[in-house]
Each structure stands twice: as C-alpha cells, then as structure tokens.
Design a protein around this motif. Structure first.
Motif, PDB file in Angstrom:
ATOM      1  N   SER A   1     -44.259 -10.167 -59.797  1.00 44.58           N
ATOM      2  CA  SER A   1     -43.272 -10.519 -61.255  1.00 44.58           C
ATOM      3  C   SER A   1     -41.909 -10.256 -61.471  1.00 44.58           C
ATOM      4  O   SER A   1     -41.263 -10.546 -62.248  1.00 44.58           O
ATOM      5  CB  SER A   1     -44.286 -10.672 -62.100  1.00 44.58           C
TER       6      SER A   1
ATOM      7  N   LYS B   1     -39.157 -11.611 -62.172  1.00 42.21           N
ATOM      8  CA  LYS B   1     -38.816 -12.006 -63.708  1.00 42.21           C
ATOM      9  C   LYS B   1     -37.557 -10.364 -64.355  1.00 42.21           C
ATOM     10  O   LYS B   1     -36.810 -10.372 -65.122  1.00 42.21           O
ATOM     11  CB  LYS B   1     -40.420 -11.696 -64.522  1.00 42.21           C
TER      12      LYS B   1
ATOM     13  N   TYR C   1     -42.787 -19.790 -66.206  1.00 38.20           N
ATOM     14  CA  TYR C   1     -41.647 -19.290 -66.479  1.00 38.20           C
ATOM     15  C   TYR C   1     -41.229 -17.809 -67.553  1.00 38.20           C
ATOM     16  O   TYR C   1     -40.959 -17.124 -67.105  1.00 38.20           O
ATOM     17  CB  TYR C   1     -40.477 -19.709 -66.201  1.00 38.20           C
TER      18      TYR C   1
ATOM     19  N   VAL D   1     -43.990 -12.688 -68.035  1.00 33.27           N
ATOM     20  CA  VAL D   1     -43.131 -11.903 -67.642  1.00 33.27           C
ATOM     21  C   VAL D   1     -44.993 -10.443 -68.000  1.00 33.27           C
ATOM     22  O   VAL D   1     -44.448 -10.260 -68.897  1.00 33.27           O
ATOM     23  CB  VAL D   1     -42.413 -11.114 -68.299  1.00 33.27           C
TER      24      VAL D   1
ATOM     25  N   ALA E   1     -34.775 -12.935 -68.043  1.00 33.92           N
ATOM     26  CA  ALA E   1     -35.364 -13.301 -67.560  1.00 33.92           C
ATOM     27  C   ALA E   1     -36.257 -14.942 -68.451  1.00 33.92           C
ATOM     28  O   ALA E   1     -35.417 -16.290 -67.218  1.00 33.92           O
ATOM     29  CB  ALA E   1     -36.744 -13.121 -67.008  1.00 33.92           C
TER      30      ALA E   1
END
Length: 431
Positions: free
Chosen positions: A330, A334, A376, A379, A421
């Motif tokens: 991640s 991100k 998406y 994060v 991100a």
C-alpha cells in the motif's frame, strides 16, 4: 543397442513422491516409470547464481532421489530449454507415455502445448493431471459458466463443492513403487547446474501454528506463521493434505488457501493481469514512478518503521509477514504513487514463495486496481498499523537495529501522501 522402453513422469511444481496425482497414474501404467526433472534455462537464465529458490528445488530433488535409490531407482536430472531436452530424450529412450501434473501459468501452458505437439509427432501420449489445487480453473464457476471475479461468492461455491466431493482423498503412490524403472542415473551437483548455495534458506513448515492462525496472523513479532508458502509453491506438501488439516483445524487459514485458488483461476481466465490492471478503469492513473523513492522503499529506508522492517526482512531472508506485505505494498502504490508492477517485479526477485498468480493478485488488491480489490481511497496509515500490530516495537527493532538511535525521518508526510493518492486516483479513473 536397443533403447529403454519406459513411461516418464515429469516433476514440476510437485516435488514429492507422496500423494502425487500424476505420479500415481504413471506408476499404474503398463511400462516402468523414469522420474524426470528439467532445470529450465528459460526460467533460470534471469536468476542470480545463488538464488535460494533454485537451492530449495535442488534440495527437494535430492530428497526424492535418496528415497528412489532405496528402491533401486533414481531421478533423471536434465538442464536446458525444455523443448530441446525432450527432443533429446525422445532419441535416447523408447518413450511410451509422458505423465505430469498441470501448471496453470501462461508460460507453463504454452510450454506444455509445445511439448505435447512434439510428443504427438512421435506418437507418444502426453497426459496431465490436477494436483496443485483442489478445484481448477473451470470447476468453480457462476451459474452461467463464467468465472467468479469476486472472492466471497467464489469461496462459498468452493466450500459447497468441497463438502460434496471426494477431492481430499490422498493418492497412495507408495503402493505402486515397484513400477519405478530399476535404473541408476548420476545426480549432478548444484555447481554443475550453474548455481551455488545461497545464504538464504527455506524454513521447514510447521502445521501446529495453523490452530491459532486467526488469533496470531496479524502480529509479525510472534513469528507464528506456518512457513508453508514456499512448500506449497513448489509442491513439497500435498494441497489435499493441507486442506484436510485446515478444514478440521482453522477455517480462517482455509480461507487463505481458497484465496490462492481464486487468484489462480483469475490468472488463467484473465492472463492480461500479469502486466495490466484487472480493472481497466484505472489505466489512466498517472504514477510518479520516481526511481530514487523506489530505491528507498526497496532498501527499507522510507522512515516508516513497519515498511522498512518488512523490506529488510525480505531482503535478508526471502520472507515477509503477510500483514506487513499489505502495509509495504500500500505504501509503494499509495504513498509514493509507484505502479504496482514495480513492486510486483521486486517481490518476484526476492520472495521464496513467489507465485505469479498470488503476487499479481495481491499487488493489484493493494493498489486498488484488481478484482475484488481494496477501494482506491483506502490508504493504510503505516504508523497506525505499527501501533496495532507491533505495539512494543519487537518486530521493527529486530530488523531496524538503529531505531532507538535517532531513526530517519519519514520520506513523505502521511496526510499529504493520502490526499495526493486519492486525488491522483480520482483524476485517473476512466469513466
């Protein structure tokens, strides 16, 4: 001089004699069986000379050969391009039939097709069997016959089918050992194959940890993982044995095994995922792909302790705890906005349990671009992850000895990186 008349069993991702489906059927054929393993130059030529996975394969083959020597047989080892090796074997032996277990990766499918054509030209039968999975690519499908692309309904169908099947029955190969060809082949040294012993080793697996898997799996400092994944990847343990154990011991661990088969059927039906997003809507994301940032991530010098400890563990041992894998993946995608393909390729070089379908599937899950992926806008905060899963800092201090001496500052602010991100993903989504 007449050639030896024999059937062949070709080992690939199934490095064991016990409960081996293709070997079981080979040993029941009408001709004595010569067991074979080919060190494939097409795979090996891109690997370092001290690749630990090659060493593990070699050690596993040595164990198989030792057992075969006990019944006056032996394992035949060859090295080269697989097609060339088989053409040579056809000239050397009177091959009646070739048995193997199926491999579902794109390269393996293409390789096996080319081998089957060459064998067919010589009127040699080629037969492959399901061995490395409980259910293969077309056995768990939706009512319309299409593949599942969401995990939970796939899992439910998988479990339903398992309960109604006899798929876990082991294959008793030992009952037919008398049909191995009584022959001796010289077993080459690792150096003769062009490799050297690695300092990194594959650890023995430990099934006892499965019992408490649901309670301990998120805490890397406990070191309570089973270390099964490389053994499952190279088939030194039977998937039937493992699922039987997991079914009666821990349903959460069983779910992880089902995830493995889910990603394998995704790769089979959607081979584009090797290099492309499963969800093409994310093809418009403008990745930063900064090489200096990538190097800090690779070497474990991002300033985020859980990320850095994970990467240092990977570089030193070939292992990384699963919770930590999610955090580092991640972070790369991100926080640094570096494409998942870069991270996937690095893991492919380093992981002892590297498996194409799982690696691609999990990287796209972390990036938010795969099937059934994390959204998406999710994060991971590496600092919160550290407090939740390594509160006393035992894991990070193991891999970051300088942690208490004034650790390097974070390379990017979390709040800033999160906002960047989300904005980048939002702008890149193709509607």
């Amino acid at each position: 001089m007449s050639k030896l008349k024999a059937s062949f069993f070709w080992f690939r991702r199934d490095l064991r004699l016990e409960d081996n489906v293709g070997l079981f059927h080979a040993l029941q054929s009408s001709f004595p069986v010569i067991p074979l393993f080919i060190f494939d130059d097409a795979i090996l030529e891109s690997l370092p000379k001290d690749d630990a996975r090659v060493g593990f394969i070699y050690d596993s083959l040595s164990k198989i050969n030792k057992e075969l020597l006990g019944i006056e047989s032996a394992l035949l080892i060859r090295k080269g391009k697989t097609l060339d090796v088989w053409k040579s074997l056809i000239k050397e032996f009177d091959i009646q039939k070739v048995f193997c277990n199926k491999d579902y990766e794109p390269y393996a499918i293409e390789r096996d097709l080319s081998i089957a054509i060459v064998l067919k030209e010589q009127k040699i039968a080629f037969q492959s069997f399901k061995d490395q999975v409980i259910f293969e690519e077309n056995e768990i499908t939706k009512a319309d016959g299409l593949p599942y692309t969401v995990y939970t309904p796939y899992k439910n169908k998988w479990l339903e089918k398992l309960h109604a099947s006899t798929e876990l029955t082991p294959y008793k190969t030992k009952d037919y050992y008398s049909n191995f060809y009584r022959i001796t082949f010289s077993f080459p040294s690792l150096e003769a194959l062009g490799f050297i012993i690695s300092k990194i080793k594959v650890k023995p697996y430990n099934l006892t940890h499965i019992k408490n898997y649901h309670e301990t799996r998120d805490f890397p400092a406990l070191d309570s993982t089973s270390y099964l994944s490389p053994h499952l990847r190279f088939g030194t343990i039977s998937i039937r044995k493992l699922v039987t154990w997991a079914s009666s011991t821990n349903p959460v661990f069983l779910s992880e095994l089902i995830w493995r088969e889910f990603f394998m059927q995704i790769l089979f039906h959607f081979p584009k995922v090797v290099t492309q997003n499963f969800k093409s809507a994310y093809d418009g994301i403008q990745w930063r792909n900064n090489e200096a940032d990538f190097e800090k991530w690779c070497s474990g010098n991002t300033g985020y302790p859980m990320v850095d400890a994970g990467m240092r563990e990977l570089n030193a041992t070939g292992y990384m705890h699963n919770r930590v894998r999610m955090v580092v993946a991640s972070f790369l995608c991100k926080h640094l906005l570096i494409s998942w393909q870069w991270g996937e390729a690095y893991f492919a070089q380093k992981l002892l349990d590297y498996d194409l379908s799982a690696n691609v599937g999990n990287w796209q899950w972390a990036a938010g671009t795969g099937c059934d992926a994390a959204p998406y806008f999710r994060v991971f905060n590496p600092e919160i992850q550290l407090k939740k899963f390594d509160e006393k800092g035992i894991y990070i201090r193991k891999w970051i000895p300088e942690f208490d001496l004034g650790y390097v500052a974070p390379m990017v602010d979390h709040a800033f990186a999160r906002d960047r991100a989300i904005a980048t993903y939002k702008a890149g989504i193709i509607k």
